[in-house]
Motif scaffolding. Structure first.
Motif, PDB file in Angstrom:
ATOM      1  N   ALA A  89     171.514  14.419 -12.811  1.00 41.93           N
ATOM      2  CA  ALA A  89     172.862  14.432 -12.227  1.00 41.93           C
ATOM      3  C   ALA A  89     173.544  13.098 -12.553  1.00 41.93           C
ATOM      4  CB  ALA A  89     172.778  14.642 -10.723  1.00 41.93           C
ATOM      5  N   LYS A  90     174.581  13.147 -13.375  1.00 43.18           N
ATOM      6  CA  LYS A  90     175.210  11.927 -13.876  1.00 43.18           C
ATOM      7  C   LYS A  90     175.764  11.054 -12.761  1.00 43.18           C
ATOM      8  CE  LYS A  90     178.550  10.223 -17.264  1.00 43.18           C
ATOM      9  NZ  LYS A  90     179.566  10.601 -18.290  1.00 43.18           N
ATOM     10  N   GLY A  91     176.424  11.669 -11.777  1.00 41.69           N
ATOM     11  CA  GLY A  91     177.008  10.898 -10.684  1.00 41.69           C
ATOM     12  C   GLY A  91     175.940  10.149  -9.905  1.00 41.69           C
ATOM     13  N   ALA A  92     174.859  10.840  -9.549  1.00 39.47           N
ATOM     14  CA  ALA A  92     173.764  10.212  -8.800  1.00 39.47           C
ATOM     15  C   ALA A  92     173.082   9.145  -9.647  1.00 39.47           C
ATOM     16  CB  ALA A  92     172.760  11.268  -8.360  1.00 39.47           C
ATOM     17  N   ALA A  93     172.931   9.429 -10.938  1.00 42.69           N
ATOM     18  CA  ALA A  93     172.299   8.457 -11.835  1.00 42.69           C
ATOM     19  C   ALA A  93     173.110   7.163 -11.879  1.00 42.69           C
ATOM     20  CB  ALA A  93     172.165   9.046 -13.238  1.00 42.69           C
ATOM     21  N   ASN A  94     174.427   7.300 -11.925  1.00 45.65           N
ATOM     22  CA  ASN A  94     175.284   6.110 -11.950  1.00 45.65           C
ATOM     23  C   ASN A  94     175.217   5.331 -10.640  1.00 45.65           C
ATOM     24  OD1 ASN A  94     176.234   6.313 -14.582  1.00 45.65           O
ATOM     25  ND2 ASN A  94     177.931   7.641 -14.022  1.00 45.65           N
ATOM     26  N   ILE A  95     175.118   6.056  -9.525  1.00 48.16           N
ATOM     27  CA  ILE A  95     175.001   5.376  -8.238  1.00 48.16           C
ATOM     28  C   ILE A  95     173.707   4.573  -8.181  1.00 48.16           C
ATOM     29  CG2 ILE A  95     174.631   5.742  -5.754  1.00 48.16           C
ATOM     30  CD1 ILE A  95     176.615   8.058  -5.928  1.00 48.16           C
ATOM     31  N   ILE A  96     172.600   5.195  -8.600  1.00 46.90           N
ATOM     32  CA  ILE A  96     171.314   4.488  -8.622  1.00 46.90           C
ATOM     33  C   ILE A  96     171.378   3.283  -9.542  1.00 46.90           C
ATOM     34  CG2 ILE A  96     168.909   4.678  -9.369  1.00 46.90           C
ATOM     35  CD1 ILE A  96     169.007   7.611  -8.369  1.00 46.90           C
ATOM     36  N   LYS A  97     171.963   3.476 -10.707  1.00 42.38           N
ATOM     37  CA  LYS A  97     172.036   2.403 -11.694  1.00 42.38           C
ATOM     38  C   LYS A  97     172.864   1.223 -11.196  1.00 42.38           C
ATOM     39  CE  LYS A  97     173.647   1.533 -16.446  1.00 42.38           C
ATOM     40  NZ  LYS A  97     174.225   2.185 -17.648  1.00 42.38           N
ATOM     41  N   TYR A  98     174.085   1.503 -10.766  1.00 38.53           N
ATOM     42  CA  TYR A  98     175.006   0.406 -10.451  1.00 38.53           C
ATOM     43  C   TYR A  98     174.766  -0.212  -9.074  1.00 38.53           C
ATOM     44  CZ  TYR A  98     177.348   1.716 -14.735  1.00 38.53           C
ATOM     45  OH  TYR A  98     177.614   1.978 -16.061  1.00 38.53           O
ATOM     46  N   THR A  99     174.333   0.606  -8.097  1.00 39.60           N
ATOM     47  CA  THR A  99     173.991  -0.009  -6.815  1.00 39.60           C
ATOM     48  C   THR A  99     172.699  -0.809  -6.944  1.00 39.60           C
ATOM     49  OG1 THR A  99     172.841   1.997  -6.051  1.00 39.60           O
ATOM     50  CG2 THR A  99     175.165   1.726  -5.413  1.00 39.60           C
TER      51      THR A  99
END
Length: 205
Positions: A89-99
């Motif tokens: 899931a791209k949105g969740a992946a970005n949240i994990i990555k950037y947070t």
């Protein structure tokens, strides 16, 4: 050096530097400013970052502590970037990555005089990142990693509660160290125990 084990090597070196820092720390804690050396039951990790030890001596542990902390945060940044690529899931992946990245940047900045505000921001971002990771380990039915995620989150919540409520402060130094050890186990377990295939949505036959 086997590139497969880069995270283990990085974590071991960073922890070794932090342990050296505790060995050369001059002394003094919030329980007593006359103690000699690092008191594992009463000193906080941040005591190693200050220019002066609590007993007033020049802090010879500082360079070791900052080096170790910087390396550990850098290892975690690389981990969050790598782990986020396993989440479909791209949105969740970005949240994990950037947070995750943000949490580690602000966690490192806790070595500055702005310690309290940096810790607050790092905690907020880190808890959000860990929550998302926990959700995906449950979805993937990675039971051991799910348990480790829950324990890690609960310890983080406990540290946050004690820190901001100022209740049970006498146990915070110990809880902090247990939390750091648990985070290391959690990160290494996720890195080596979870594959991208584990998080793929399994289609019904």
């Amino acid at each position: 050096m086997n590139r497969k084990y880069w995270l283990i090597y990085g974590v071991i070196i960073s922890l070794a530097l932090l342990i050296i820092a505790t060995i050369v720390y001059p002394g003094g804690s919030y329980a007593s400013d006359t103690t000699i050396g690092f008191d594992w039951g009463n000193n906080y990790l941040c005591n190693l970052f200050s220019p002066k030890a609590i007993n007033g001596a020049g802090n010879t542990s500082r360079i070791w502590a900052i080096s170790g902390w910087c390396l550990l945060c850098a290892c975690y940044v690389a981990f969050f970037i790598d782990f986020s690529k396993r989440i479909p899931a791209k949105g969740a992946a970005n949240i994990i990555k950037y947070t995750g990245i943000g949490a580690m940047v602000f966690a490192f900045l806790a070595v500055t005089p702005y310690h309290d505000i940096m810790v607050t921001i790092a905690d907020t971002l880190g808890l959000l990142c860990a929550f998302y990771i926990m959700v995906f380990t449950f979805k993937a039915k990675l039971h051991l990693l799910s348990i480790l995620s829950v324990i890690t989150l609960l310890l983080s919540y406990l540290m946050t509660y004690i820190y901001y409520s100022q209740q049970f402060m006498q146990i915070l130094p110990v809880v902090q160290k247990v939390g750091i050890v648990m985070e290391v186990i959690w990160v290494l377990s996720l890195h080596y125990g979870a594959r991208a295939e584990d998080f793929q949505v399994k289609k019904a036959a």
